[in-house]
Write an enzyme that holds these catalytic residues in place. Structure first.
Site, PDB file in Angstrom:
ATOM      1  N   ASP A 137       0.808  -1.218   0.000  1.00 25.77           N
ATOM      2  CA  ASP A 137       0.000   0.000   0.000  1.00 25.77           C
ATOM      3  C   ASP A 137       0.847   1.276   0.000  1.00 25.77           C
ATOM      4  O   ASP A 137       0.319   2.376   0.030  1.00 25.77           O
ATOM      5  CB  ASP A 137      -0.967   0.006   1.195  1.00 25.77           C
ATOM      6  N   ARG A 195      21.764   0.321  -3.167  1.00 28.21           N
ATOM      7  CA  ARG A 195      21.810  -0.974  -2.477  1.00 28.21           C
ATOM      8  C   ARG A 195      22.533  -2.013  -3.326  1.00 28.21           C
ATOM      9  O   ARG A 195      22.670  -1.835  -4.536  1.00 28.21           O
ATOM     10  CB  ARG A 195      20.366  -1.459  -2.253  1.00 28.21           C
ATOM     11  N   ASP A 264      18.695  -6.539  -0.959  1.00 30.98           N
ATOM     12  CA  ASP A 264      18.124  -5.210  -1.224  1.00 30.98           C
ATOM     13  C   ASP A 264      18.184  -4.326   0.020  1.00 30.98           C
ATOM     14  O   ASP A 264      17.897  -3.137  -0.064  1.00 30.98           O
ATOM     15  CB  ASP A 264      16.678  -5.323  -1.732  1.00 30.98           C
ATOM     16  N   ASP A 274      17.563  -0.001   6.407  1.00 30.67           N
ATOM     17  CA  ASP A 274      16.235  -0.630   6.468  1.00 30.67           C
ATOM     18  C   ASP A 274      15.984  -1.325   7.802  1.00 30.67           C
ATOM     19  O   ASP A 274      16.186  -2.529   7.966  1.00 30.67           O
ATOM     20  CB  ASP A 274      16.027  -1.618   5.308  1.00 30.67           C
TER      21      ASP A 274
END
Ligand code: AMP
Ligand code: MG
Length: 501
Positions: A137, A195, A264, A274
């Site tokens: 989303d 990345r 990633d 991340d």
């Protein structure tokens, strides 16, 4: 403080922040220009003064409506040409194909005199759908955004390379995860968000021209000294491998577990990148898995060094077309193990307050970790208490011994440790100061984050702010914050952290 390059007022008012778009100058295949999806009625949750200082942004801006508008993505900063980048990657060891910034939007970069590139890229995470969102989303929830914000700033304060976090902007907009939560946007900063998976993308699509463009871009931006080397791509892989090995050694030494070490999520400049289901080691267990979706424990604490090396191999494979032969790739990758071994050994010595190098140090550390694991000893608490050890006075050992169920095993280790300290004429007070400088008293324990998150979900952001300020000084005693350094409460055992964010 005006410099010739930045004639504007310093610190900058938000509207005067000079934003430029270097990643956007790459060919259009690398990214998609887009706008963030508007976030209804955005409000400030928290902001990092230290992060703002990096780009000379005036903190007076934090409380303004303009700030919430800009870092929710509702308003575009002057000069910014927002975009999302494409990348691919291996997830849990399997080639996953195209991924990309599914919910991240790069705003461009602002001058940052202290950054290795002289600037910091600003990236919104959770600012809406992008062409790379797949089934997602495009949003991030308040819970995970606060966790990323706090951990980014905590890691920086621990001296561990990491992307930074400028702020979290919240909204009452509902977002559906396991339960209904609310949306938030975290603004991250890094001198380079490329990345490993950005390279893999072009390799697996057999687009070697783009592969070379990206490698040349990364070298020019973050490794300019390598451009003059006879084999710049070999040097690049070698340097990235070396930085990654040093990074994971720092994680191990502080007990940080990333949780989703997919390619990633590996930064090309060797930063922690991340923050999802990460965790800090508490009750020591080398097999600890901080991500409850990681059923096989691929990313368990003790696996991290091997996994980071595996990820470097994936990068090496992607760079193969630029290097011509496998042996050149392999040669660059050989730096991983010796770099890791050297770094981790140095970090362990420092954690134990050892100054000289002895051949038995490795065994001393292994014996300690085995003993800590069998008693599930709290990782940060142990090393802070160890710093109080009196070399010649075992009668003061009680607070330390109390942490162990298997006292006999620990006593045996203590005898070795004392002998080792006496061997180098270790001085109690000096050793204590040195150890407390490398062993943090305060880490982002899950239950601390959880308490701050639950208050924030009730619109009380004071605990996030308090935690930020505690974690910005992880090595200080902070007697008024003793409770934040204590063993976790019983309810913490039931906390689980999933991939859902
Ligand atoms: P992660 O495991 O969080 O690093 O995410 C893996 C990939 O999924 C990345 O390409 C993310 O951009 C994407 N992704 C994760 N969550 C969402 C989301 N809610 N909406 C869109 N993309 C997402
Ligand atoms: Mg990711």
């Amino acid at each position: 403080m005006n410099s010739p390059e930045h004639p504007h007022h310093f610190p900058y008012a938000l509207s005067a922040l000079p934003v430029t778009n270097r990643f956007g100058s790459l060919p259009s295949a690398f990214h998609t220009r887009l706008s963030a999806t508007p976030l209804p009625a955005p409000y400030l949750v928290c902001a990092s003064e230290q992060a703002a200082d990096l780009i000379g942004l005036d903190q007076a801006a934090f409380a303004s409506a303009e700030f919430a508008e800009a870092f929710s993505g509702n308003a575009v900063l002057p000069g910014s040409e927002p975009l999302s980048a494409v990348y691919s990657g291996h997830q849990f060891g399997v080639w996953a194909g195209q991924l990309g910034d599914g919910r991240a939007i790069l705003l461009g970069e602002a001058p940052a005199p202290g950054s290795p590139t002289g600037s910091m890229e600003l990236q919104l995470k959770g600012a809406g759908k992008t062409p790379y969102s797949r089934m997602g989303d495009g949003r991030a929830v308040l819970r995970s955004s606060i966790r990323e914000f706090l951990c980014s700033e905590a890691m920086a304060a621990l001296g561990i390379p990491t992307t930074r976090a400028l702020c979290v902007i919240g909204s009452d907009q509902p977002v559906i995860r396991e339960t209904v939560e609310t949306a938030a946007v975290v603004t991250r900063m890094s001198s380079n968000f490329v990345r490993f998976g950005s390279f893999e993308h072009w390799f697996w699509n057999e687009r070697h021209d783009e592969l070379k463009i990206l490698a040349d871009y990364v070298i020019a931006l973050s490794y300019p000294q390598l451009a003059q080397q006879p084999q710049p791509y070999h040097a690049l892989l070698r340097e990235v491998t070396q930085r990654s090995a040093e990074l994971v050694a720092q994680w191990q030494a502080v007990g940080f577990m990333h949780g989703v070490l997919n390619t990633d999520n590996m930064s090309i400049i060797g930063e922690t990148l991340d923050y999802g289901p990460f965790g800090f080691m508490e009750a020591f267990n080398p097999r600890h898995i901080c991500n409850h979706s990681d059923h096989q424990g691929r990313y368990a604490y003790q696996m991290q060094p091997r996994i980071v090396e595996w990820n470097c191999y994936a990068l090496g494979q992607a760079l193969l077309p630029l290097m011509g032969d496998v042996d050149t790739v392999k040669d660059a990758l050989t730096v991983f193990q010796p770099t890791y071994d050297k770094k981790i050994a140095a970090l362990w010595r420092a954690k134990l307050g050892l100054i000289t190098v002895q051949s038995e140090d490795d065994a001393l550390v292994r014996e300690l970790l085995t003993t800590m694991a069998s008693s599930r000893v709290d990782f940060p608490v142990f090393f802070r208490r160890l710093a109080n050890l009196k070399c010649d006075d075992p009668s003061a050992d009680a607070p330390l011994r109390d942490l162990f169920i298997d006292r006999a095993a620990f006593d045996a280790w203590l005898i070795h440790y004392r002998k080792r300290l006496q061997q180098e004429n270790s001085v109690d007070q000096a050793r204590k100061i040195a150890m407390n400088h490398v062993n943090p008293k305060f880490v982002l324990r899950n239950h601390l984050a959880q308490t701050a998150i639950e208050k924030a979900q009730q619109k009380d952001f004071s605990e996030v702010k308090r935690l930020l300020h505690i974690l910005q000084h992880p090595f200080d005693e902070q007697p008024e914050n003793e409770a934040y350094a204590a063993l976790p409460p019983d309810w913490a055992a039931s906390l689980s952290v999933s991939c859902s964010s």
